[in-house]
Design an enzyme around this catalytic site. Structure first.
Site, mmCIF file in Angstrom:
data_model
loop_
_atom_site.group_PDB
_atom_site.id
_atom_site.type_symbol
_atom_site.label_atom_id
_atom_site.label_comp_id
_atom_site.label_asym_id
_atom_site.label_seq_id
_atom_site.Cartn_x
_atom_site.Cartn_y
_atom_site.Cartn_z
ATOM 1 N N GLY A 129 1.156 -1.020 0.136
ATOM 2 C CA GLY A 129 -0.155 0.051 -0.451
ATOM 3 C C GLY A 129 0.963 1.278 0.135
ATOM 4 O O GLY A 129 1.566 1.549 -1.036
ATOM 5 N N HIS A 130 0.192 1.905 0.893
ATOM 6 C CA HIS A 130 0.668 4.179 0.396
ATOM 7 C C HIS A 130 2.177 3.308 1.573
ATOM 8 O O HIS A 130 3.148 4.230 1.300
ATOM 9 C CB HIS A 130 -0.041 4.513 1.134
ATOM 10 C CG HIS A 130 -0.104 6.090 1.074
ATOM 11 N ND1 HIS A 130 0.444 6.979 -0.295
ATOM 12 C CD2 HIS A 130 0.230 7.338 2.034
ATOM 13 C CE1 HIS A 130 0.491 7.864 0.237
ATOM 14 N NE2 HIS A 130 0.677 8.492 1.840
ATOM 15 N N PHE A 131 2.351 3.024 2.702
ATOM 16 C CA PHE A 131 3.794 3.349 3.512
ATOM 17 C C PHE A 131 4.337 2.053 3.209
ATOM 18 O O PHE A 131 4.739 0.748 3.735
ATOM 19 C CB PHE A 131 2.917 3.022 4.680
ATOM 20 C CG PHE A 131 3.146 4.703 5.257
ATOM 21 C CD1 PHE A 131 4.173 5.601 5.638
ATOM 22 C CD2 PHE A 131 1.807 5.153 5.706
ATOM 23 C CE1 PHE A 131 3.479 6.523 6.238
ATOM 24 C CE2 PHE A 131 1.071 6.313 5.925
ATOM 25 C CZ PHE A 131 2.318 7.219 6.092
#
Length: 318
Positions: free
Chosen positions: A285-287
């Site tokens: 995901g994003h992180f």
């Protein structure tokens, strides 16, 4: 003069990696732009510099596993932006929390450290901050690593809808919707775990620390001001893209492909202005750094070395 306020050893490395000779990461504060900027640093002072710029709602803490993996060959420096982490902004400074302001402070921070050449790693908020820095000083930027750091409208996902509504109509009601839905522990945990195959693998200290820091008095209003000002970054996308075309920095886009905020199309779009950009996707995901730090560190080292930045390539710090 910077002042080291503590010195810590790095986290235990993974079993597939050597557990000896791990560089120490130190923490410091230094004056810049009237702000006491907190930063983490590791590596030899004479080594090429890699400047790590974090995103929302994180801090240099997000780089705790990446710094030691790069510091054997680079001088790695990771500041906390004003309003984030442990950077201190005196009330009398009357700081205006905007992305122009963040970039001005980080520029002053690099000058205080006498850093005149550096590669930048940009993530989330770090991207518009770092790209402003690069446009101001194109001669200083040796390379760019964008980890889910967007510069193209096609990279904006549907998760931006409530914030885009706030841009169009910055009412108290729309501001409160963001406060109640994003600036919470559950909202922060979701940012870290959405798109991750095993959400339980994300270390809870990450989103727990972020939440504790934005729960400080007045900090949520700082974050809401920056959400509103993020629209300025979208308006600057054409200028960022012109910088890419004109200055032609080597660029690696390494992207968590399940990011709910920045779509894979945002990574691919770099090739419109930088045909030689390297684009790599990770199943996370994003992180992405929380789940794929080993892969990110390896990709960075290979990319920097190929582009003549590294201890074996002869590139050195200014």
């Amino acid at each position: 003069m910077s002042k080291a306020i503590s010195r810590v050893t790095n986290p235990t490395s993974k079993s597939s990696e050597p557990t000896f000779g791990i560089p120490l990461t130190s923490v410091h504060k230094i004056e810049g732009d009237g702000v006491k900027v907190f930063y983490r640093a590791a590596g030899e002072p004479s080594a090429p510099v890699v400047l790590l710029l974090h995103g929302f709602p994180a801090s240099s803490f997000m780089f705790r596993e990446l710094i030691p993996r790069l510091a054997k060959h680079y001088r790695v420096i990771a500041p906390d932006f004003p309003g984030f982490g442990f950077t201190e902004v005196p009330p009398e400074r009357k700081y205006v929390y905007s992305f122009d302001g963040l970039a001005t402070t980080i520029d002053a921070f690099t000058q205080a450290l006498k850093i005149n050449r550096y590669a930048i790693y940009v993530f989330d908020y770090g991207a518009p901050t770092g790209f402003r820095l690069a446009m101001t000083h194109p001669e200083r930027v040796t390379a760019i690593v964008s980890q889910n750091g967007n510069a193209y409208e096609e990279g904006l996902a549907d998760a931006w809808a409530p914030i885009q509504k706030y841009w169009a109509s910055p009412t108290a009601e729309n501001r409160e919707v963001i406060r109640k839905n994003i600036l919470t522990l559950d909202g922060t945990r979701w940012q870290y775990t959405h798109g991750v195959s095993d959400p339980e693998s994300v270390p809870p200290e990450s989103y727990t620390l972020d939440t504790a820091l934005f729960e400080r008095p007045g900090n949520k209003d700082i974050q809401l001001d920056l959400f509103l000002d993020y629209a300025s970054n979208v308006r600057l996308y054409p200028q960022f893209q012109e910088y890419f075309r004109t200055s032609k920095p080597p660029l690696l886009a390494i992207w968590g492909k399940n990011d709910p905020f920045f779509l894979p199309a945002g990574a691919e779009a770099f090739r419109k202005d930088l045909p030689n950009a390297k684009v790599q996707f990770l199943d996370t995901g994003h992180f992405a750094i929380e789940t794929h730090v080993v892969e990110i560190a390896a990709a960075m080292q290979e990319f920097l070395e190929v582009n003549g930045i590294g201890s074996r390539s002869g590139e050195s710090a200014a």
